[in-house]
Design a protein around this motif. Sequence first.
Motif, mmCIF file in Angstrom:
data_model
loop_
_atom_site.group_PDB
_atom_site.id
_atom_site.type_symbol
_atom_site.label_atom_id
_atom_site.label_comp_id
_atom_site.label_asym_id
_atom_site.label_seq_id
_atom_site.Cartn_x
_atom_site.Cartn_y
_atom_site.Cartn_z
ATOM 1 N N LYS A 101 -11.304 6.331 -3.050
ATOM 2 C CA LYS A 101 -11.801 5.246 -2.194
ATOM 3 C C LYS A 101 -13.277 4.957 -2.482
ATOM 4 C CE LYS A 101 -10.242 7.094 1.693
ATOM 5 N NZ LYS A 101 -9.784 7.288 3.091
ATOM 6 N N ALA B 170 -11.321 0.265 3.844
ATOM 7 C CA ALA B 170 -10.949 -0.816 4.752
ATOM 8 C C ALA B 170 -9.576 -0.578 5.369
ATOM 9 C CB ALA B 170 -10.969 -2.149 4.015
ATOM 10 N N THR B 171 -8.685 0.080 4.612
ATOM 11 C CA THR B 171 -7.318 0.298 5.099
ATOM 12 C C THR B 171 -7.093 1.726 5.610
ATOM 13 O OG1 THR B 171 -6.557 0.893 2.862
ATOM 14 C CG2 THR B 171 -6.402 -1.428 3.512
ATOM 15 N N HIS B 172 -7.849 2.682 5.082
ATOM 16 C CA HIS B 172 -7.677 4.086 5.477
ATOM 17 C C HIS B 172 -9.043 4.752 5.579
ATOM 18 C CE1 HIS B 172 -3.840 3.020 3.536
ATOM 19 N NE2 HIS B 172 -3.289 3.914 4.326
ATOM 20 N N ASP B 173 -9.541 4.887 6.796
ATOM 21 C CA ASP B 173 -10.794 5.609 7.000
ATOM 22 C C ASP B 173 -10.714 6.377 8.313
ATOM 23 O OD1 ASP B 173 -13.299 6.581 6.556
ATOM 24 O OD2 ASP B 173 -14.358 4.780 7.221
ATOM 25 N N GLU B 174 -9.703 7.262 8.369
ATOM 26 C CA GLU B 174 -9.432 7.974 9.609
ATOM 27 C C GLU B 174 -10.588 8.891 10.022
ATOM 28 O OE1 GLU B 174 -5.845 7.302 7.031
ATOM 29 O OE2 GLU B 174 -7.755 8.346 6.815
ATOM 30 N N GLU C 147 -5.390 3.007 -4.883
ATOM 31 C CA GLU C 147 -4.716 2.108 -3.957
ATOM 32 C C GLU C 147 -5.407 2.067 -2.599
ATOM 33 O OE1 GLU C 147 -0.713 3.437 -3.832
ATOM 34 O OE2 GLU C 147 -0.244 2.818 -5.875
ATOM 35 N N LYS C 148 -5.752 3.230 -2.060
ATOM 36 C CA LYS C 148 -6.337 3.260 -0.735
ATOM 37 C C LYS C 148 -7.806 2.845 -0.780
ATOM 38 C CE LYS C 148 -3.303 6.803 1.232
ATOM 39 N NZ LYS C 148 -3.247 8.108 1.923
ATOM 40 N N THR C 149 -8.234 2.188 0.290
ATOM 41 C CA THR C 149 -9.642 1.822 0.424
ATOM 42 C C THR C 149 -10.123 2.240 1.803
ATOM 43 O OG1 THR C 149 -9.234 -0.360 1.378
ATOM 44 C CG2 THR C 149 -9.227 -0.204 -1.038
#
Length: 495
Positions: free
Chosen positions: A54, A11-15, A7-9
């Motif tokens: 990811k 683009a949306t989660h790269d802390e 689900e996570k990518t």
Amino acid sequence: METQALEKTFATHDEFNRKPIAENIIKLLTSPIDLSPMVIDGGWGTGKTEFCQKLIRLMQQQHPDYQPVYIDAFRSDHSGEPLLALLAEIIKACTPPEGSDKKLIEKHKDRIRRIVKAAGFLMKTVAKAVVGHVLKQKWEDLLEEGISQITNDGQEAKNAAATVAGVATTLASHSIDATIDATVEALLKEQIEAEKNLETLKTCLKDLAEDKPKPIILFIDELDRCRPDYAVDMLEVIKHVFDIENVKVVLVTNTKQLRAAINHRYGAEVDAQKYLDKFLKYSFALPEKVVAQFEEERALVAIEYFKQLIRNSSMAGELRGLIGQEAILNLISDMIERNNLSLRETERLVRFLEIYHSLSHGLSAECAMAYRLLRVVGVFVFCFYPNLMDNINKNRTDAREFAQLFNIKSWPDIPINYGNCKHVDVIAVMLILHSKIEDSHLASLNAHDKVYWEKEINECFFGNPSFGHYYDGIDGVLSVLKNTFQVLSFEQAPQ
């Protein structure tokens, strides 16, 4: 075993700014360089699984002609058959889509039948080898029982020895030798056949993978959570079966735990790292710091994760002081770094801070700084140092345990600019100086340094009017820590 939902990518989660790392991995995996099997290394709780997921999603976007397959080794641990677990995922990945040509489907089914037959024979051969060993062991056990029974029947030792010797000779010359010889002969024949089946299996897998335009890439995750024997079996299967064209293997694991599994199987005298180096072709560790161009811009991943968790917390409004006030954030950052917290341990710390504040409101901005600093330390001790907590509660304070908590091996240096010392060092020196059990590794402070630290301690705690326990000295400090433990232990009613 199911392929885990992605689900996570990035683009949306790269802390932690790990996308550049993933892109470099993809660049290598899609190159002709032979680096399979490779390892993405990381300790427990460092975010390996999320990074892997990811990474797969990014590869699917950038290279749709490749076939990345995610395998959770821990979920197949119970089966005890890593070969079957891996074959099932490859067959699933290579199954023709619905509506495909009938000849293609039949060709695929024929390959599967050959794969199953070869794999089944290999596992049967291994099982028979075990049976042969067990059979020999059974005869030895029976012989031992016979000795015991004859002796216990009260026969004279001399006669018993002669009887046992005769029985042993007869069994050894006839039953055991005949059984072992037959077993060895059968195993030798089947070993030759097994080699043929292994080559057949590898050829079938190679043919199966060649139907794909690009290599199949197996991402094997959670191997470090498996039983040691299963983890080593998985490594052996990868080593002997999956060294084939058009199939690449990426292990996402903690190599420290893999080395422990190898030593568990083969003994501590075996060099586990050399064992891994024999067939692992490339390895790198996920960085502990956020990737940045300049060193001064870098921060420990766990510290960045802490700030992110606080911002996203359901109590973010009330806990904003933990990251909004420099003194508090610096204390927490220092504690995280000195204790080398993983991401999972950082989650635990935030959860306990939320629990403590929910029950006591003791971390709000309205509370005096001295109290909040000590309460954070108290929560930290409660989370990760239960023995220290027990000793504090029993007034059995030990300087060695405080030195471990703050990761101190010598007295902190006095900063060049007086007044700019870290709160974590002030608290550490205060607790170590006033412990009932001294630490022989920490020599007494010289007169100059002692004057400096006592001044800092007084300003923060012992002589600070905003710290209501200042008149109690070290007992007041310890009472704040004890109170924090009581709240988290539900020994105090909510305020």
